[in-house]
Design a protein around this motif. Structure first.
Motif, mmCIF file in Angstrom:
data_model
loop_
_atom_site.group_PDB
_atom_site.id
_atom_site.type_symbol
_atom_site.label_atom_id
_atom_site.label_comp_id
_atom_site.label_asym_id
_atom_site.label_seq_id
_atom_site.Cartn_x
_atom_site.Cartn_y
_atom_site.Cartn_z
ATOM 1 N N ALA A 197 -33.716 6.129 -7.544
ATOM 2 C CA ALA A 197 -32.314 6.397 -7.781
ATOM 3 C C ALA A 197 -31.857 7.015 -8.976
ATOM 4 O O ALA A 197 -30.806 6.843 -9.716
ATOM 5 C CB ALA A 197 -31.638 5.041 -7.966
ATOM 6 N N LEU A 198 -32.664 8.183 -9.008
ATOM 7 C CA LEU A 198 -32.454 9.042 -10.260
ATOM 8 C C LEU A 198 -31.143 9.869 -10.064
ATOM 9 O O LEU A 198 -30.298 10.368 -11.036
ATOM 10 C CB LEU A 198 -33.400 9.957 -10.369
ATOM 11 N N ASP A 199 -30.494 9.850 -8.685
ATOM 12 C CA ASP A 199 -29.200 10.720 -8.571
ATOM 13 C C ASP A 199 -28.131 9.850 -9.086
ATOM 14 O O ASP A 199 -27.228 10.623 -9.495
ATOM 15 C CB ASP A 199 -28.915 10.763 -7.049
ATOM 16 N N LEU A 200 -28.140 8.635 -9.718
ATOM 17 C CA LEU A 200 -26.929 7.919 -10.294
ATOM 18 C C LEU A 200 -27.164 8.256 -11.580
ATOM 19 O O LEU A 200 -26.113 8.240 -12.289
ATOM 20 C CB LEU A 200 -27.378 6.114 -9.964
ATOM 21 N N GLU A 201 -28.256 8.507 -12.261
ATOM 22 C CA GLU A 201 -28.532 8.779 -13.578
ATOM 23 C C GLU A 201 -28.041 10.230 -13.638
ATOM 24 O O GLU A 201 -27.243 10.739 -14.481
ATOM 25 C CB GLU A 201 -30.126 8.594 -14.032
ATOM 26 N N LEU A 202 -28.463 10.999 -12.831
ATOM 27 C CA LEU A 202 -27.785 12.535 -12.879
ATOM 28 C C LEU A 202 -26.473 12.536 -12.971
ATOM 29 O O LEU A 202 -25.804 13.518 -13.342
ATOM 30 C CB LEU A 202 -28.554 13.191 -11.718
ATOM 31 N N ALA A 203 -25.865 11.834 -11.859
ATOM 32 C CA ALA A 203 -24.372 11.934 -11.890
ATOM 33 C C ALA A 203 -23.548 11.339 -12.990
ATOM 34 O O ALA A 203 -22.539 11.984 -13.394
ATOM 35 C CB ALA A 203 -23.811 11.051 -10.536
ATOM 36 N N ARG A 204 -24.106 10.425 -13.490
ATOM 37 C CA ARG A 204 -23.619 9.942 -14.794
ATOM 38 C C ARG A 204 -23.838 11.024 -16.008
ATOM 39 O O ARG A 204 -22.903 11.175 -16.834
ATOM 40 C CB ARG A 204 -24.256 8.702 -15.236
ATOM 41 N N ALA A 205 -25.022 11.492 -16.042
ATOM 42 C CA ALA A 205 -25.203 12.798 -16.835
ATOM 43 C C ALA A 205 -24.407 13.809 -16.851
ATOM 44 O O ALA A 205 -23.964 14.515 -17.859
ATOM 45 C CB ALA A 205 -26.885 12.955 -17.111
ATOM 46 N N ALA A 206 -24.157 14.081 -15.699
ATOM 47 C CA ALA A 206 -23.055 15.412 -15.435
ATOM 48 C C ALA A 206 -21.508 14.899 -15.448
ATOM 49 O O ALA A 206 -20.787 15.970 -15.340
ATOM 50 C CB ALA A 206 -23.494 15.647 -13.728
ATOM 51 N N GLY A 207 -21.293 13.721 -15.708
ATOM 52 C CA GLY A 207 -19.901 13.399 -16.012
ATOM 53 C C GLY A 207 -19.001 13.188 -14.722
ATOM 54 O O GLY A 207 -17.720 13.385 -14.803
ATOM 55 N N ILE A 208 -19.638 12.920 -13.679
ATOM 56 C CA ILE A 208 -19.174 12.844 -12.372
ATOM 57 C C ILE A 208 -18.071 11.260 -12.354
ATOM 58 O O ILE A 208 -18.906 10.441 -12.609
ATOM 59 C CB ILE A 208 -19.736 12.774 -11.114
ATOM 60 N N PRO A 209 -16.907 11.475 -11.914
ATOM 61 C CA PRO A 209 -16.199 10.258 -11.965
ATOM 62 C C PRO A 209 -16.617 9.252 -11.185
ATOM 63 O O PRO A 209 -17.162 9.521 -10.044
ATOM 64 C CB PRO A 209 -14.714 10.784 -11.693
ATOM 65 N N GLY A 210 -16.715 7.802 -11.471
ATOM 66 C CA GLY A 210 -17.067 6.763 -10.499
ATOM 67 C C GLY A 210 -18.398 6.443 -10.832
ATOM 68 O O GLY A 210 -18.814 5.538 -10.068
ATOM 69 N N TYR A 211 -19.217 7.189 -11.589
ATOM 70 C CA TYR A 211 -20.558 6.601 -12.017
ATOM 71 C C TYR A 211 -20.748 6.296 -13.429
ATOM 72 O O TYR A 211 -22.092 6.352 -13.807
ATOM 73 C CB TYR A 211 -21.547 8.061 -11.763
ATOM 74 N N GLY A 212 -19.833 5.790 -14.159
ATOM 75 C CA GLY A 212 -20.022 5.251 -15.216
ATOM 76 C C GLY A 212 -19.736 6.443 -16.402
ATOM 77 O O GLY A 212 -19.069 7.513 -16.197
ATOM 78 N N PRO A 213 -19.718 5.949 -17.736
ATOM 79 C CA PRO A 213 -19.312 6.911 -18.783
ATOM 80 C C PRO A 213 -20.036 8.250 -18.693
ATOM 81 O O PRO A 213 -21.296 8.162 -18.401
ATOM 82 C CB PRO A 213 -19.464 5.854 -20.134
#
Length: 409
Positions: A383-399
């Motif tokens: 589930a690296l896509d969740l970490e990448l989305a958070r790292a990219a600052g996409i809303p809804g995936y955490g800070p």
């Protein structure tokens, strides 16, 4: 997030277990335990309604749910999974073959100044060294006697093969060093392009430089491993000699080649793991083996397709430059006459220019496919896509994470 540029802690890679923070399905409960929790006072069993409408229960008809309620929408609207986020060159979900190739090409287009700055510089330096080696260090090709007997022809062929291997060693070393720098720098460029972030040549060098000694060791280890296996496979037949020895070398050499191919695919993701997760050489090999496990044929197919495509692109560029080089050096008449041409400076320079152009296009594609295969396997398994989305600052995936943490500096 943590300090790892690979977006996951190397010590807690989910290939060894479940990843903290990633939702997992609930464990099934024991039936006997579940049954004991039911109340003894249960409502009466519901009546079954026949399809024809007979024995229909009395009372007002029950309201039916609206079509597509909670299901996949017809032409948009409610239901269905949302489209995957795409902050950079790939969507953050498991990738298809076309998306991996397109992501590699998109990286070349999106960061062409940085990518071409890396590949052209490395290719020019490599070609200059290669031209000088071919001009001043390469021995003349061995002459084969057309009137030799079968045994003499075999010995001459083996001598020519050994001479060719020895003479190609400097070229191989130059190619190895060039591949080392392009792999290190392009891995950092691609890791940032996945997040949709800009990267300069100075940024890529600053991030890749601390990992160069480990990458050099890995780059040397894999060819040495392959050479050792092939030597073990071919050596018994070569020592035996004669027709029986050649037959034995073919059989054992083929078996050794299969083993080498299996190992090279199994360890094909070691370089991205070493660079992006800051793993050691041996741990990166183990990491690659775990990521490739269960997907060997898929990775082999994508790698083979990439090799074929880059070979075709290289030939499309190299053939015209080769013909021009022949015409400028020895003339096309010498090529058609069948005699062995003596290559001079014009031939070496023109073919070197063609090789630089081909390398500038094929290097980014090869490196891009390797890194994106690594990311794809981690998306599928961890589930690296969740970490990448958070790292990219996409809303809804955490800070939103700090840029340095996500990009690997």
């Amino acid at each position: 997030m943590n300090e790892s540029p690979g977006w996951a802690s190397p010590g807690s890679a989910p290939s060894d277990g479940d990843k903290p923070g990633v939702p997992r399905p609930a464990e099934p409960t024991d039936q006997s335990d579940a049954a004991s929790k039911w109340s003894k006072e249960q409502p009466p069993a519901a009546q079954w309604t026949a399809p024809s409408g007979q024995n229909a229960p009395s009372g007002p008809p029950q309201q039916q749910p609206a079509p597509n309620w909670g299901g996949r929408p017809q032409g948009g609207g409610w239901g269905g999974p949302p489209p995957a986020a795409k902050p950079g060159v790939i969507p953050l979900r498991p990738l298809g073959v076309g998306e991996i190739l397109d992501g590699a090409v998109s990286t070349l287009r999106a960061h062409w100044r940085t990518v071409l700055g890396i590949t052209v510089t490395v290719a020019v330096i490599s070609q200059i060294c290669d031209i000088l080696v071919q001009r001043y260090l390469m021995p003349a090709p061995a002459e084969l006697d057309p009137n030799a007997t079968a045994a003499e022809a075999i010995d001459q062929s083996l001598d020519a093969m050994r001479s060719s291997l020895v003479s190609s060693a400097p070229t191989f070393a130059i190619t190895l060093i060039g591949t080392l720098f392009t792999t290190a720098l392009l891995t950092m460029v691609i890791s940032r392009s996945v997040l949709g972030r800009p990267v300069t040549l100075a940024d890529a060098w600053r991030e890749a430089r601390p990992r160069l000694p480990q990458l050099l060791a890995l780059t040397l280890l894999l060819p040495l491993m392959a050479a050792a296996i092939m030597t073990v496979g071919i050596l018994p037949g070569a020592l035996l000699g004669g027709g029986v020895g050649i037959t034995l070398s073919l059989l054992t050499g083929t078996a050794a080649f299969v083993v080498v191919l299996w190992l090279m695919i199994r360890f094909s993701l070691a370089s991205p793991a070493l660079m992006l997760e800051r793993q050691s050489v041996m741990k990166s090999l183990s990491r690659s083996a775990k990521l490739v496990s269960g997907a060997w044929w898929r990775i082999f197919g994508i790698t083979l397709l990439t090799i074929v495509l880059t070979f075709i692109v290289s030939m499309i560029i190299a053939v015209p430059f080769g013909l021009i080089a022949y015409a400028a050096d020895d003339g096309l008449g010498g090529l058609l006459s069948g005699r062995t041409p003596e290559f001079g400076w014009p031939f070496l320079i023109i073919t070197g220019i063609g090789a630089v152009i081909a390398a500038s296009i094929t290097y980014p594609i090869s490196a891009g496919v390797s890194v994106l295969l690594y990311i794809d396997q981690r998306i599928r398994r961890e589930a690296l896509d969740l970490e990448l989305a958070r790292a990219a600052g996409i809303p809804g995936y955490g800070p939103e994470q700090a840029p340095d943490t996500a990009s690997g500096s």
